[in-house]
Every structure is written in C-alpha cells, then in structure tokens.
Write an enzyme that holds these catalytic residues in place. Structure first.
Site, PDB file in Angstrom:
ATOM      1  N   GLU A 176      -1.023 -18.223 -13.824  1.00 25.08           N
ATOM      2  CA  GLU A 176      -0.304 -17.128 -13.105  1.00 25.08           C
ATOM      3  C   GLU A 176       0.482 -16.052 -13.956  1.00 25.08           C
ATOM      4  O   GLU A 176       0.178 -14.949 -13.397  1.00 25.08           O
ATOM      5  CB  GLU A 176       1.137 -18.129 -12.251  1.00 25.08           C
ATOM      6  CG  GLU A 176       1.723 -17.124 -11.262  1.00 25.08           C
ATOM      7  CD  GLU A 176       2.852 -17.910 -10.732  1.00 25.08           C
ATOM      8  OE1 GLU A 176       3.487 -17.264  -9.799  1.00 25.08           O
ATOM      9  OE2 GLU A 176       3.481 -18.676 -11.574  1.00 25.08           O
ATOM     10  N   GLY A 210       2.863 -23.347  -3.477  1.00 23.89           N
ATOM     11  CA  GLY A 210       4.087 -23.831  -3.055  1.00 23.89           C
ATOM     12  C   GLY A 210       4.963 -24.534  -4.456  1.00 23.89           C
ATOM     13  O   GLY A 210       5.044 -25.416  -4.329  1.00 23.89           O
TER      14      GLY A 210
END
Length: 397
Positions: A254, A132
């Site tokens: 990421e 999120g």
C-alpha cells in the site's frame, strides 16, 4: 540485439498498434480511470478496447503468472513495459486495489484455490475490492482495532466499524481485518474476505475539503461471514488469528502504491500549467518558479532512481523491510510539492473551482486532495519514526 532489447522493440510496436490515441491523453477526471467491478461501465469505446486488449495480453497484471491472468513477465520485462507505456503516455488499462494490495498478499499467503479464483477475477476486472483497516479509534495504532468476529462454527458474526475505506460505496468485496481473539493483541486478528453486498454491511461517504468523497465509513452489523467459499477457498488469508502477518505485508505494498505518485509525471503537468499561464496572461514565466521546477525535477528523478535501486535489492533478497516507509514518505512529500508548483504556475486561475475551461477547477481540487497523502497509509510522522528506528537505528526517546 539482446533479449531485453528485442522485447522493448516488440513492446513498443505492440503498444503503438493497440493503444488508442484517446488512451494516451492525460487523465482529466475520475471517469478516465477504469476500476472494473460488477457494476462498472466504460466511459467510451476506446477505454473498453484498451482494457479488453490488455486483458487478452495479460497486461492488466503483466508480472503475475499466466495461470492467474497475468503475462508472466520477468521483473526486467515488466519494467520495460512500464517505461514504454510511460514514454507514450498510455493510461493503465485497469486500476485496482486488488492489483496493488490484495493481489501481492494472495500471491504470497493465499491458497491455490484463492489464487485461481480471486486473482483471475482481479486480472479480468470482474471484482472491485476495498480495504477494511482503519477504525475510528485505530489509525496509526492499527493493531488496537476492535471490529470483532464471533466464531459460530462454520461462520463468523462480524460487528464493528471501519473508516477512511476508499471507494467502499463502489466496491464489490472487502479485505478486512477482524479481531477473532480478544485475549491476544497481535495474534488475535484474522484477515477476512467478504462480499460488500452481505446483509448488515453499509457505507456512508465522507466528503473531503476538495469536494470529492473517495473515502467512506463502513459499518458491519451482525454480518455473517462463512469460513469457506468452496474447496481450498477459505474466507481468510493466511491463518486464523495470524492476520497481522498478512496485514503488515500488505501495508508495504500500500505504501509503495501511495508513494508512486512522487516520481510519476515529473514535470509534464507543471510544464503544461506554466504554458497555459503564459499563453493566457501574456506574462513572462517567473524565473524563481522556473528554478523551483528545476529543483523539483532533480528530486523527482532522484526519487525514481531510488525506487529502481530498491526494486533491484528486492530481486536479490537484500531489501530492508522498512524501505517502503522511505518511499512512502518521500513520494507523498514530492507529490504535495508538485501540486504546490502547479498552483503557483497557474496563478489566480488555479483557484477556479467550477470552471468549464480545460482542467475545470482540477488544480485546486487536486492540490487539496494531496494533503491527505501524508496521512493515509501511515502518517509522515509515523514513517519518519520507523525510518529513524529501523533504518538509521537511532535510539528511542
């Protein structure tokens, strides 16, 4: 024989004995990828066997410590395992944002209680996470996020919206950036962990041009997030209001994950597409296309070498903090080139969308999907700005 050579020999023998033939075939559809989680199902017995065998060996997260579900491999040993799995075309036994992103953050910032609980659940494929981060008004300028957690003593009440939440509709838990202090832009964000089944959490898939919906909008309406899940298991990573430190660390992992598509598979998929084209059309393979494939192969190999160099620099503490930005930019651009070549190699057959033939429309869908690679995880333009300022040290405008 050196210890590493002996480990390679043992690893190769173990893989040959334990990896089912079906798990050595190229991934054809989403069901070929096992994500784990409380609602997960296996596509077939081979997928289940391969996963369970790797869990028992610690090979879902081979470089993690054994007490957290891993195999405790050293960096060189983990590299040998990757190389041997790549040599035989073995599929990963488990794909997980918990492995690629949250896990490294917990290893670095987490409490022992968090590590014992969440890392072991991740390694055993018992929990599926989503991320999120991005919001409708906070993409590249992520620190401007507005999702807010109101402090109620033993818990927060969280309200807000996230967007581009990959697989949120299939995730069990979310690691989420929540503003907990509106007076401090950078030191007012908390990195929270909470269950997607919590009352007030809802998701809505976003359909992409490729026809798939891996992304979602995620809504939080008066979600009650406890501050602790037990002894030494806080519901936040790091410190309250210092979640931006964790977020930046995780972003590096990421970007490394997204960049991994650049060097992998080099020419196998393209070569297969060219063979199919030649076999079905009877045409000679275009020499210009051959030359473009050769240039791509050289660039992909150079990219892989660059990645190995960066890993070595990380091990000796000489890595530049902006190196993941370089990997992300080059990797995503390479992946787009790969799929452009696959489309060219397949000719007009690559435009098929719902074919029952082998590959059934995948080339066009996958090609369209790669367009998002240079947007997600930080746009290529943002990556180039970071590289120019932090690595090349060019003056700002």
């Amino acid at each position: 024989m050196s210890d590493l050579e002996a480990f390679r020999k043992e690893t190769r023998a173990w893989l040959e004995a334990n990896c089912p033939p079906e798990m050595r075939e190229p991934v054809r559809d989403d069901e070929d990828i096992y994500w784990g989680g409380r609602n997960a199902t296996f596509k077939n017995d081979a997928q289940k066997q391969w996963f369970e065998t790797c869990v028992a060996k610690g090979y879902t997260v081979p470089a993690w410590p054994k007490e957290y579900g891993g195999a405790g491999l050293s960096a060189p040993e983990a590299k040998v395992l990757r190389e041997e799995m790549g040599r035989m075309g073995a599929r990963p036994p488990l794909s997980s944002f918990g492995i690629w992103m949250l896990g490294p953050a917990l290893l670095h910032f987490g409490t022992e209680g968090q590590k014992q609980r969440f890392l072991n659940e991740i390694a055993r494929g018992e929990i599926r996470w989503c991320q999120g981060y991005s919001e409708p008004g906070s993409g590249s300028d992520l620190v401007s996020l507005q999702t807010y957690g109101e402090d109620k003593g033993d818990y927060w009440i969280v309200n807000g919206q996230k967007v581009w939440t990959s697989y949120a509709d299939q995730a069990d838990w979310i690691f989420c950036l929540v503003r907990t202090d509106k007076t401090n832009k950078y030191q007012g964000i908390t990195f929270m962990l909470f269950d997607m089944a919590s009352e007030g959490v809802s998701t809505k898939p976003i359909k992409l041009i490729s026809g798939n919906s891996p992304f979602c909008e995620t809504f939080m309406e008066d979600v009650k997030v406890p501050k602790s899940y037990g002894e030494d298991i806080p519901a936040y990573v790091g410190q309250v209001n210092r979640g931006w430190d964790v977020a930046k660390y995780l972003l590096g992992h990421e970007r490394e994950m997204i960049s991994g598509a650049g060097g992998g598979d080099r020419t196998a998929a393209i070569g297969a597409a060219m063979k199919r084209h030649a076999a079905k059309t009877g045409d000679e393979i275009d020499p210009v296309l051959r030359a473009e494939l050769a240039m791509f192969d050289v660039d992909a190999l150079a990219y892989s070498c660059m990645g190995e160099k960066f890993l070595d620099e990380i091990k000796v503490g000489k890595a530049h903090p902006a190196q993941p930005n370089m990997m992300k930019y080059v990797g995503t651009e390479l992946n787009k080139r790969r799929h452009e070549l696959m489309m060219s190699a397949g000719g007009s057959r690559s435009l098929e969308w719902e074919s029952e033939d082998t590959g059934g429309g995948k080339p066009s869908r996958n090609w369209l999907r790669t367009k998002a690679n240079s947007i997600e995880g930080g746009t290529s333009e943002v990556m180039l700005n970071v590289i120019s300022k932090r690595i090349l040290e060019l003056p700002g405008s």
